[in-house]
Design a protein around this motif. Sequence first.
Motif, short mmCIF file in Angstrom:
data_model
loop_
_atom_site.label_atom_id
_atom_site.label_comp_id
_atom_site.label_asym_id
_atom_site.label_seq_id
_atom_site.Cartn_x
_atom_site.Cartn_y
_atom_site.Cartn_z
N MET A 188 38.45 40.02 52.61
CA MET A 188 38.34 38.59 52.33
C MET A 188 37.14 38.29 51.44
O MET A 188 37.22 37.46 50.53
N ARG A 189 36.03 38.98 51.66
CA ARG A 189 34.85 38.76 50.83
C ARG A 189 35.12 39.17 49.38
O ARG A 189 34.74 38.47 48.44
N ARG A 190 35.78 40.30 49.21
CA ARG A 190 36.09 40.77 47.85
C ARG A 190 37.09 39.84 47.17
O ARG A 190 37.05 39.66 45.95
N SER A 191 38.00 39.28 47.97
CA SER A 191 39.04 38.41 47.40
C SER A 191 38.56 36.97 47.25
O SER A 191 39.26 36.15 46.63
N GLY A 192 37.43 36.65 47.85
CA GLY A 192 36.94 35.27 47.79
C GLY A 192 37.75 34.32 48.62
O GLY A 192 37.81 33.11 48.32
N LYS A 193 38.41 34.81 49.68
CA LYS A 193 39.27 33.98 50.52
C LYS A 193 38.58 33.64 51.84
O LYS A 193 38.22 34.54 52.61
N PRO A 194 38.40 32.37 52.16
CA PRO A 194 37.90 32.00 53.50
C PRO A 194 39.02 32.11 54.52
O PRO A 194 40.20 32.19 54.17
N LEU A 195 38.65 32.10 55.79
CA LEU A 195 39.63 32.27 56.86
C LEU A 195 40.71 31.19 56.82
O LEU A 195 41.88 31.46 57.08
#
Length: 294
Positions: free
Chosen positions: A37-44
Motif C-alpha cells: 500500500m505504501r508503494r502504491s500510495g493507497k490508503p486503507l
Amino acid sequence: MDSAAESFIRFLAIERGLSEAYQLSVRQTLDALAEWMRRSGKPLAEIGTDELAAFLVQRKSDGLTAASLRVSTVHLKIFFRWLAARNHLPMDPAEPLVAPRGESHLPETLHADQITLLLDSIPQDQPLGRRDKAMLELFYSSGLRLSELCKLRLELIDFDEGFIRITGKGNKTRIVRTGRKALAALLDYLRNERPSLVTKRTSSHVFLSVRGGPLSPDRVRQIVKERCAAAGIEQNVYPHLLRHSFATHLLEGGADLRVIQELLGHADISTTQIYTHVDGARLKSIHRKFHPRG
C-alpha cells in the motif's frame, strides 16, 4: 493500516485465543500488504477487491507458492471481514477473493520397521535415554503435535485408563489414547529419571531439560534427529513425521477415518483424508474380496 493491523492481532490473541505462531503468520501477511500500500500510495479506505487481487498477484510474482497464497488470502479475508464488521470500512473488499487451490503434498512417513528400530535403539542405561524413549514412544503412540508434547503436564495424564487430555489448536481439547508400550516407557521415565531432573523451580511439565525446565520445541526437534541418526535412519526425521506415521499406520490397520480425525484433533475431515493415499494396497484387497468381479 498499521493501527488497524495491530488491533486485529490483539483481537486474535485476546478474544480468539489463537497461537503466537498463527498471529505471526497473519502479521507477516498484513505487513506485506502495508508495504504494498505504501508503494502504491493507497490508503486503507481505497483498498478494494481489485487492489487486493493486485497485491496477491505481486506476492505470486515474488515467489509465493499456491499454498502460501492460499494462507495469505485467508488472512486477508478474516482481516477485512473484521474491519467491515466494526464499521471501519463500508464493505468487505476481500469477500469476493477466491483462494488458489493448495498444492497436494503427500505426507512423508516412516515404515513400521523403522519405527521399531528407532524406539528399540535408545539405550535406557544412558543419561536421558528413558526421557527420550518415552518422548518418541508418545509421539508415535498418540500422534501428538510438537507443541502438545512440549506443553504436556502430569495432571493431564490418566495412568489408570491410559488416556491423555490434550489442548491443541484453537484451544480445543481432545482425549487421546496412550499405547501400552508408550505408557510403560512414560512410567519408567517418571519413576527412574525425571526425579533427578527436578529443581526447585520445576513445574509439572512432563518432559524436562537437564536444567529442570520444560523442553523447548527446538530442543525436541534436535533430540528426534539425534536419536534417528544414532539408529542409522538416513531419512530426514522430524516430530511431525512421527505424527504422520501414527495416522498412516492406523489407517493401514483398518481404523476408521473419523476416529483418526478425532485422535489427530483435525477440525475438518478433509485434512485427515490426505492419509488415504497410503492405503491403496488395502483398498485393492477389499475390492478383490468383496466385489463380484474383483
